[in-house]
Design a protein around this motif. Structure first.
Motif, mmCIF file in Angstrom:
data_model
loop_
_atom_site.group_PDB
_atom_site.id
_atom_site.type_symbol
_atom_site.label_atom_id
_atom_site.label_comp_id
_atom_site.label_asym_id
_atom_site.label_seq_id
_atom_site.Cartn_x
_atom_site.Cartn_y
_atom_site.Cartn_z
ATOM 1 N N LYS A 1 0.833 -1.207 0.000
ATOM 2 C CA LYS A 1 0.000 0.000 0.000
ATOM 3 C C LYS A 1 0.862 1.249 0.000
ATOM 4 C CE LYS A 1 -3.636 2.337 2.604
ATOM 5 N NZ LYS A 1 -4.500 2.295 3.778
ATOM 6 N N GLU A 2 1.921 1.239 0.787
ATOM 7 C CA GLU A 2 2.825 2.386 0.872
ATOM 8 C C GLU A 2 3.589 2.610 -0.434
ATOM 9 O OE1 GLU A 2 3.295 4.629 3.563
ATOM 10 O OE2 GLU A 2 1.410 3.651 4.115
ATOM 11 N N ASN A 3 3.958 1.534 -1.107
ATOM 12 C CA ASN A 3 4.794 1.644 -2.301
ATOM 13 C C ASN A 3 4.022 1.834 -3.602
ATOM 14 O OD1 ASN A 3 7.170 1.389 -0.833
ATOM 15 N ND2 ASN A 3 7.076 -0.835 -0.889
ATOM 16 N N GLU A 4 2.962 1.051 -3.794
ATOM 17 C CA GLU A 4 2.285 1.094 -5.087
ATOM 18 C C GLU A 4 0.772 1.141 -5.005
ATOM 19 O OE1 GLU A 4 2.485 -3.290 -6.707
ATOM 20 O OE2 GLU A 4 4.345 -2.793 -5.646
ATOM 21 N N GLY A 5 0.227 0.992 -3.819
ATOM 22 C CA GLY A 5 -1.226 1.007 -3.666
ATOM 23 C C GLY A 5 -1.816 -0.393 -3.737
ATOM 24 N N LEU A 6 -3.044 -0.523 -3.271
ATOM 25 C CA LEU A 6 -3.715 -1.815 -3.246
ATOM 26 C C LEU A 6 -4.904 -1.825 -4.201
ATOM 27 C CD1 LEU A 6 -3.916 -2.420 0.623
ATOM 28 C CD2 LEU A 6 -2.252 -3.379 -0.970
ATOM 29 N N THR A 7 -5.180 -3.008 -4.711
ATOM 30 C CA THR A 7 -6.394 -3.180 -5.507
ATOM 31 C C THR A 7 -7.576 -3.223 -4.533
ATOM 32 O OG1 THR A 7 -6.343 -5.594 -5.363
ATOM 33 C CG2 THR A 7 -5.118 -4.576 -7.192
ATOM 34 N N PRO A 8 -8.775 -3.041 -5.018
ATOM 35 C CA PRO A 8 -9.941 -3.138 -4.125
ATOM 36 C C PRO A 8 -10.035 -4.490 -3.413
ATOM 37 C CG PRO A 8 -10.580 -2.131 -6.193
ATOM 38 C CD PRO A 8 -9.166 -2.590 -6.362
ATOM 39 N N GLU B 1 -7.465 -6.433 -2.565
ATOM 40 C CA GLU B 1 -6.425 -6.444 -1.529
ATOM 41 C C GLU B 1 -6.829 -5.575 -0.343
ATOM 42 O OE1 GLU B 1 -2.367 -7.201 -4.124
ATOM 43 O OE2 GLU B 1 -3.229 -5.188 -4.071
ATOM 44 N N GLU B 2 -7.474 -4.454 -0.621
ATOM 45 C CA GLU B 2 -7.936 -3.579 0.468
ATOM 46 C C GLU B 2 -8.988 -4.301 1.307
ATOM 47 O OE1 GLU B 2 -8.004 -0.472 2.996
ATOM 48 O OE2 GLU B 2 -6.613 -0.676 1.320
ATOM 49 N N ALA B 3 -9.896 -5.026 0.663
ATOM 50 C CA ALA B 3 -10.909 -5.797 1.386
ATOM 51 C C ALA B 3 -10.236 -6.904 2.215
ATOM 52 C CB ALA B 3 -11.912 -6.401 0.412
ATOM 53 N N GLU B 4 -9.229 -7.559 1.640
ATOM 54 C CA GLU B 4 -8.489 -8.591 2.359
ATOM 55 C C GLU B 4 -7.789 -7.990 3.573
ATOM 56 O OE1 GLU B 4 -4.800 -11.758 1.758
ATOM 57 O OE2 GLU B 4 -5.226 -10.297 0.190
ATOM 58 N N ARG B 5 -7.174 -6.823 3.376
ATOM 59 C CA ARG B 5 -6.479 -6.156 4.471
ATOM 60 C C ARG B 5 -7.441 -5.858 5.618
ATOM 61 N NH1 ARG B 5 -5.904 -1.652 6.923
ATOM 62 N NH2 ARG B 5 -7.436 -0.621 5.634
ATOM 63 N N LYS B 6 -8.620 -5.371 5.288
ATOM 64 C CA LYS B 6 -9.608 -5.054 6.324
ATOM 65 C C LYS B 6 -10.054 -6.302 7.079
ATOM 66 C CE LYS B 6 -11.408 -0.807 4.336
ATOM 67 N NZ LYS B 6 -12.565 -0.123 3.744
ATOM 68 N N GLU B 7 -10.281 -7.399 6.368
ATOM 69 C CA GLU B 7 -10.692 -8.649 7.011
ATOM 70 C C GLU B 7 -9.585 -9.197 7.920
ATOM 71 O OE1 GLU B 7 -13.547 -10.481 7.333
ATOM 72 O OE2 GLU B 7 -14.360 -8.629 6.500
ATOM 73 N N LEU B 8 -8.349 -9.151 7.429
ATOM 74 C CA LEU B 8 -7.222 -9.627 8.239
ATOM 75 C C LEU B 8 -7.057 -8.766 9.490
ATOM 76 C CD1 LEU B 8 -4.628 -10.391 5.439
ATOM 77 C CD2 LEU B 8 -5.816 -12.057 6.876
ATOM 78 N N HIS B 9 -7.255 -7.472 9.335
ATOM 79 C CA HIS B 9 -7.147 -6.546 10.469
ATOM 80 C C HIS B 9 -8.228 -6.860 11.507
ATOM 81 C CE1 HIS B 9 -5.715 -2.900 12.373
ATOM 82 N NE2 HIS B 9 -6.967 -2.504 12.512
ATOM 83 N N LYS B 10 -9.446 -7.113 11.059
ATOM 84 C CA LYS B 10 -10.534 -7.474 11.978
ATOM 85 C C LYS B 10 -10.207 -8.761 12.723
ATOM 86 C CE LYS B 10 -14.465 -5.528 9.480
ATOM 87 N NZ LYS B 10 -15.698 -5.880 8.747
ATOM 88 N N LYS B 11 -9.700 -9.743 11.982
ATOM 89 C CA LYS B 11 -9.347 -11.029 12.585
ATOM 90 C C LYS B 11 -8.245 -10.851 13.625
ATOM 91 C CE LYS B 11 -9.178 -14.869 10.028
ATOM 92 N NZ LYS B 11 -8.684 -15.921 9.105
ATOM 93 N N PHE B 12 -7.231 -10.055 13.280
ATOM 94 C CA PHE B 12 -6.122 -9.802 14.190
ATOM 95 C C PHE B 12 -6.614 -9.110 15.469
ATOM 96 C CE2 PHE B 12 -2.801 -7.046 15.887
ATOM 97 C CZ PHE B 12 -1.761 -7.947 16.056
ATOM 98 N N LEU B 13 -7.441 -8.078 15.317
ATOM 99 C CA LEU B 13 -7.954 -7.353 16.482
ATOM 100 C C LEU B 13 -8.846 -8.230 17.356
ATOM 101 C CD1 LEU B 13 -8.738 -3.770 15.150
ATOM 102 C CD2 LEU B 13 -6.940 -4.463 16.725
ATOM 103 N N ALA B 14 -9.680 -9.047 16.744
ATOM 104 C CA ALA B 14 -10.543 -9.941 17.520
ATOM 105 C C ALA B 14 -9.705 -10.906 18.345
ATOM 106 C CB ALA B 14 -11.475 -10.707 16.586
ATOM 107 N N ASN B 15 -8.657 -11.445 17.752
ATOM 108 C CA ASN B 15 -7.767 -12.354 18.466
ATOM 109 C C ASN B 15 -7.040 -11.630 19.595
ATOM 110 O OD1 ASN B 15 -6.386 -15.026 18.623
ATOM 111 N ND2 ASN B 15 -4.604 -13.726 18.261
#
Length: 82
Positions: free
Chosen positions: A20-27, A29-43
């Protein structure tokens, strides 16, 4: 989540962050990032809650001053006999 799954999630979150910092994310990948972030925070929250519920607080005089809420949670888990 077990340790291997936590590591995979964390590694993928970091990978997506750098992309994301270097070249940006596709939609997607952004959705995947959000899901992974939710999973990480829940854990993280579940582990932190577990740690707090298992904590017994003793004052300087040696008296237990654990909150009633924590005591109830500990009794429910079978960690207390009182």
């Amino acid at each position: 989540m077990d340790k291997d799954e936590i590591k995979k999630v964390t590694d993928r979150i970091n990978e997506l962050y750098h992309k994301k910092e270097n070249e940006g994310l596709t939609p997607e990948e952004e959705a995947e990032r959000k899901e992974l972030h939710k999973k990480f925070l829940a854990n993280f929250r579940a582990g932190f809650k577990q740690q707090l519920e298992d904590t017994v607080i003793i004052d300087k005089d040696g008296n237990e001053v654990t909150s009633e809420r924590a005591k109830r949670a500990q009794r429910k888990k079978g960690l207390r006999k009182d």
